[in-house]
Design a protein around this motif. Structure first.
Motif, short mmCIF file in Angstrom:
data_model
loop_
_atom_site.label_atom_id
_atom_site.label_comp_id
_atom_site.label_asym_id
_atom_site.label_seq_id
_atom_site.Cartn_x
_atom_site.Cartn_y
_atom_site.Cartn_z
N VAL A 341 5.65 -10.59 -2.86
CA VAL A 341 6.92 -11.31 -2.77
C VAL A 341 7.94 -10.47 -2.02
CG1 VAL A 341 8.70 -12.53 -4.07
CG2 VAL A 341 6.40 -12.30 -5.03
N ASP A 342 8.59 -11.09 -1.05
CA ASP A 342 9.66 -10.46 -0.28
C ASP A 342 10.98 -10.90 -0.89
OD1 ASP A 342 11.60 -9.74 1.52
OD2 ASP A 342 10.71 -10.77 3.23
N VAL A 343 11.60 -10.03 -1.72
CA VAL A 343 12.86 -10.40 -2.38
C VAL A 343 14.08 -9.92 -1.61
CG1 VAL A 343 11.87 -10.55 -4.68
CG2 VAL A 343 12.74 -8.36 -3.88
N GLY A 344 13.89 -9.35 -0.41
CA GLY A 344 15.03 -8.88 0.36
C GLY A 344 15.69 -7.68 -0.29
N ILE A 345 16.97 -7.50 -0.02
CA ILE A 345 17.75 -6.44 -0.66
C ILE A 345 18.14 -6.89 -2.07
CG2 ILE A 345 19.97 -5.23 -0.54
CD1 ILE A 345 17.92 -4.15 1.40
N ILE A 346 18.17 -5.96 -3.01
CA ILE A 346 18.54 -6.29 -4.38
C ILE A 346 20.05 -6.20 -4.53
CG2 ILE A 346 18.24 -5.74 -6.82
CD1 ILE A 346 15.72 -6.72 -5.39
N GLY A 347 20.68 -7.33 -4.85
CA GLY A 347 22.11 -7.37 -5.05
C GLY A 347 22.45 -7.48 -6.52
N ASP A 372 -6.24 -13.70 -14.30
CA ASP A 372 -5.81 -12.36 -13.90
C ASP A 372 -4.87 -12.52 -12.70
OD1 ASP A 372 -5.41 -9.75 -13.14
OD2 ASP A 372 -7.52 -9.21 -13.06
N VAL A 373 -3.58 -12.32 -12.93
CA VAL A 373 -2.57 -12.53 -11.90
C VAL A 373 -1.74 -11.26 -11.76
CG1 VAL A 373 -0.61 -13.92 -11.16
CG2 VAL A 373 -2.48 -14.99 -12.45
N GLU A 374 -1.60 -10.79 -10.53
CA GLU A 374 -0.77 -9.62 -10.26
C GLU A 374 0.31 -10.00 -9.26
OE1 GLU A 374 -2.32 -5.40 -9.88
OE2 GLU A 374 -1.74 -5.81 -7.81
N CYS A 375 1.54 -9.64 -9.57
CA CYS A 375 2.68 -10.02 -8.73
C CYS A 375 3.47 -8.77 -8.38
CB CYS A 375 3.55 -11.01 -9.48
SG CYS A 375 4.96 -11.63 -8.53
N SER A 376 3.65 -8.50 -7.08
CA SER A 376 4.37 -7.33 -6.61
C SER A 376 5.61 -7.78 -5.84
CB SER A 376 3.49 -6.47 -5.69
OG SER A 376 2.34 -6.03 -6.37
N LEU A 377 6.77 -7.29 -6.27
CA LEU A 377 8.03 -7.61 -5.63
C LEU A 377 8.42 -6.47 -4.70
CD1 LEU A 377 7.93 -9.52 -8.10
CD2 LEU A 377 10.40 -9.27 -8.29
N ALA A 378 8.61 -6.78 -3.44
CA ALA A 378 8.93 -5.77 -2.44
C ALA A 378 10.34 -5.96 -1.91
CB ALA A 378 7.94 -5.83 -1.28
N ILE A 379 11.06 -4.84 -1.76
CA ILE A 379 12.38 -4.85 -1.15
C ILE A 379 12.21 -4.76 0.36
CG2 ILE A 379 14.62 -3.68 -1.06
CD1 ILE A 379 13.93 -2.47 -3.80
N THR A 380 12.89 -5.63 1.10
CA THR A 380 12.81 -5.63 2.55
C THR A 380 14.20 -5.75 3.15
OG1 THR A 380 12.63 -8.04 2.78
CG2 THR A 380 10.57 -6.82 2.39
N ASN A 381 14.27 -5.64 4.47
CA ASN A 381 15.56 -5.79 5.18
C ASN A 381 15.85 -7.26 5.45
OD1 ASN A 381 14.62 -2.82 6.68
ND2 ASN A 381 16.62 -3.01 5.70
#
Length: 763
Positions: A341-347, A372-381
């Motif tokens: 998941v691309d969550v952008g910048i965290i505000g 079996d579910v794995e979810c990764s949240l990534a910070i992006t620009n």
């Protein structure tokens, strides 16, 4: 899908919830389930409703914001001198200027411990670094909007541009540059949800289908853009902010913290809002900017967002790599999904939590024991996410339905029959999802059969078969949606309850003061009719006051369909207690016991002999002659009650899971679509939905919300997509490039509720 979700009635053999039990005590004059017209409908359709921009006072200064043209850059210098010399310009701020007078907003929700490794980038203006395209970098105020906008061109900013990290895959690769300044990783949080033994299930499976699905960013595009008006009162040392606040009390808390003042020094007022769908929740940097400029200039300051700025508010960017397994009979036995998941910048907002709701709904309405579910949240620009409807749940449903269709094609099974074999039976509820959520009720097989009849599925199958050799092919889709609502996640501000006050004045007029707000759905009408029915009045005799932090109880505002579910139920409970007081007053005058009194048609009736007295006369008498009329009654005629649902669990289970959603509405949809194989153009031919959103306080309002939700889903599926160029600059900055569905793009639409009369009220 609707903002009117409340309780289930227990029809169709379902277990009644605590909210259902509340409604079973409804007054004989109850208006629950009635299609009461919106109280202020005439004002809306005649253009007499004031929205945010209508409330900008004469002489207000107007804010304009210079936004970063780069997704990732160091800010070397900012020169405002040329802009400050422009006609009409009164004041300007850089990030360094603003940092001397304000702080970053705190997070509206506790950050996950595994990912919170640095400060948030939630200042009103960027400080040292620009981390996403469109981030506020500098701002100024002028005597007119045009002067303010013209002066922006004179601001000189020197950047050192760095390569941007544009997607979750790049952000999570080893050695990737850290996106959020002050952090040491781009991995915000990783969650894994398991049940049973998925590996063993796949080893013994007779059929396995694999696939990938990418969901691009999109937004809500409300009719009214963001608008804030701030006024600093130097004598009272208070800020008053008026505008598009979906969560007024949360916004007050965040704004006060950022401005370094006491919470009591900030008043937030939310007038009518022209659509939100999550976009106008708390945590926007402009909320602080207008307040800062008002204090600097000692004048009211207004900001009205431009459409290109609204379209920066994206969400939904996810990539799924899934596997689904079935046995020889087509029984689903295994589900695996790897989500990036691309969550952008965290505000400051909690919109990133949408991504954690996506895996929480698996396996939705189907019986799949091993997951079996794995979810990764990534910070992006990318710009920070906004809490766009339906808060991540829609994607979990989409992916699983997509996988079932793929499995059906691969095995040659009929897609409807495959679903039918695997739906959770009505008598198998309640059941725990692997995420720990407790799905308490539903009738999924009944909903499917009802839909197939309404949609005329067999007729559409025949038409699709006949068109198979044509250039214009017809496709038919069937899909379920399970939608947890009423979120009560620990660490969210405020959380898990709502409060309402019901007040009867000496004239008999009734006010409801509530901590929830209406996003334009008509939920205030629903609250009015819930209260009015208990007091024997018409809905238009009740006024609902929302969205003023100086007046209303502390509350969440509008989020997760809580307006009626929480705030309405709290008002209903208060009205029931007030009804008991009025019945005692009536018994004091008419004789007999309070239990012999009923309220209806504006009167209190003694049922044993048919005598009556006007409710308004009771109200006046209770205030003028309290020792006789109101003997034994607690005065004033005002009751405050709070409501919190029971189907929530905050103590972790054996798997470390909690249950943060109390209700689980569902729906099943059918669509027929024509595809021109020569041109690639598509056209929707037909659409039908059977929905079960609980006991409908006002079915007409539910239907309106349902249709809007379906149209939003169609738009995201076929046209709506936020796009960036190779430099990560957003290029879908207007409605000519960000395409919304138009009326002539939509097919005939049929819908019905799973229950015809969810309240079972007798005459």
């Amino acid at each position: 899908m609707s903002n009117q979700r409340t309780a289930r009635s227990g029809q169709s053999g379902r277990r009644a919830t605590n909210m259902e039990q509340t409604f079973k005590d409804a007054s004989p004059g109850s208006l629950l389930g009635e299609n009461v017209a919106r109280l202020d409908a005439a004002r809306f359709v005649s253009g007499r409703v004031d929205y945010g921009a209508d409330l900008i006072p004469a002489g207000a200064l107007h804010l304009a914001i210079l936004r970063s043209a780069h997704a990732c850059a160091t800010i070397v210098s900012i020169d405002l001198s040329g802009a400050l010399a422009m006609p009409g310009v009164v004041a300007g701020l850089t990030g360094e200027d603003a940092a001397r007078m304000s702080d970053a907003m705190p997070p509206a929700m506790d950050l996950p411990a595994q990912g919170a490794r640095g400060p948030l980038q939630s200042r009103c203006l960027a400080l040292e670094h620009a981390t996403y395209f469109g981030q506020p970098v500098a701002a100024l105020v002028a005597t007119s909007v045009h002067d303010a906008q013209a002066a922006l061109a004179k601001i000189r900013v020197e950047y050192e541009v760095q390569p941007a990290t544009a997607n979750a895959r790049d952000a999570l690769r080893e050695g990737a540059p850290v996106v959020q300044p002050g952090w040491d990783t781009n991995l915000f949080v990783r969650d894994r949800i398991r049940s049973g033994d998925a590996d063993a299930a796949f080893e013994r499976a007779a059929h396995i289908a694999r696939g990938e699905l990418t969901v691009g960013p999109s937004t809500s595009a409300p009719m009214e853009t963001l608008c804030y008006v701030a006024q600093w009162d130097a004598h009272g040392e208070r800020y008053t902010l008026t505008g598009t606040f979906q969560n007024p009390h949360t916004s007050r808390w965040l704004i006060a913290a950022a401005l370094r003042v006491k919470e009591s020094q900030v008043r937030v007022i939310a007038p009518r809002i022209g659509g939100t769908f999550g976009l106008k929740m708390a945590g926007h940097p402009e909320e602080v900017l207008v307040a800062l400029f008002s204090r600097i200039t000692k004048r009211p300051v207004a900001w009205v967002e431009e459409r290109r700025e609204t379209l920066l508010a994206g969400a939904r960017s996810q990539h799924h790599s899934y596997e689904i397994a079935a046995d020889e009979q087509g029984r689903l036995i295994g589900w695996r999904d790897r989500i990036m998941v691309d969550v952008g910048i965290i505000g400051a907002g909690h919109s990133w939590a949408m991504a954690l709701v996506t895996p929480a709904v698996f396996p939705t309405v189907y019986t799949i024991e091993h997951c079996d579910v794995e979810c990764s949240l990534a910070i992006t620009n990318r710009p920070p996410w906004q809490a766009i409807r339906g808060y991540g749940k829609e994607i979990g449903n989409l992916v699983l339905e997509h996988a079932i269709d793929r499995l059906a094609r691969q095995t040659g099974m009929d897609a409807v029959e495959l679903r039918r074999r695997n739906l959770v039976a009505r008598d198998a509820l309640p059941r725990l999802l692997p995420s720990g959520l407790n799905v308490d009720s539903g009738d999924y097989p009944g909903g499917l059969e009802q839909l197939l009849t309404m949609f005329d599925y067999e007729q559409w199958q025949e038409r699709a078969s006949a068109a198979r050799t044509s250039e214009r092919r017809i496709g038919i889709g069937i899909a379920f949606e399970l939608t947890p609502e009423g979120g009560a996640r620990p660490g969210n501000f405020p959380n898990g309850y709502e409060t309402s006050t019901v007040r009867m004045m000496p004239s008999g007029d009734v006010q409801v003061l509530t901590g929830v707000t209406s996003p334009g759905s008509g939920s205030d009408t629903g609250i009015a009719q819930m209260v009015a029915g208990e007091l024997g009045l018409r809905a238009d005799q009740v006024s609902v006051i929302e969205g003023d932090t100086d007046v209303t109880p502390l509350g969440t505002g509008n989020a997760s369909s809580r307006a009626l579910m929480y705030g309405g139920t709290a008002a209903y409970l208060a009205a029931q207690e007030l009804r008991a007081r009025l019945c005692q007053c009536a018994a004091n005058l008419l004789g007999g016991a309070p239990e012999d009194i009923s309220l209806r048609d504006g009167h209190a009736w003694r049922e044993s002999n048919g005598t009556r007295i006007a409710v308004a006369e009771l109200a006046l008498g209770a205030h003028l002659r309290p020792f006789t009329v109101a003997a034994g009654v607690t005065l004033p005629l005002e009751v405050t009650r709070s409501f919190a649902p029971q189907n929530v669990r905050v103590e972790p289970d054996a798997q470390g899971r909690i249950a943060t959603y109390p209700t689980f509405s569902y729906s099943v949809h059918a669509a027929a679509l024509e595809l021109d194989t020569a041109t690639g153009n598509s056209r929707l031919l037909d659409y039908a939905v059977v929905h079960d959103c609980g006991a409908m306080v006002n079915p007409a309002l539910v239907e309106a919300q349902l249709r809007g939700a379906v149209v939003m889903g169609i738009g995201v599926a076929l046209w709506e997509l936020i796009k960036f160029d190779e430099h990560q600059r957003m290029i879908t900055d207007r409605f000519k490039s960000y395409l919304l569905p138009r009326a002539n793009d939509l097919p005939p639409f049929a819908s019905t509720s799973r229950d015809a009369d969810p309240f079972h009220r007798s005459a």
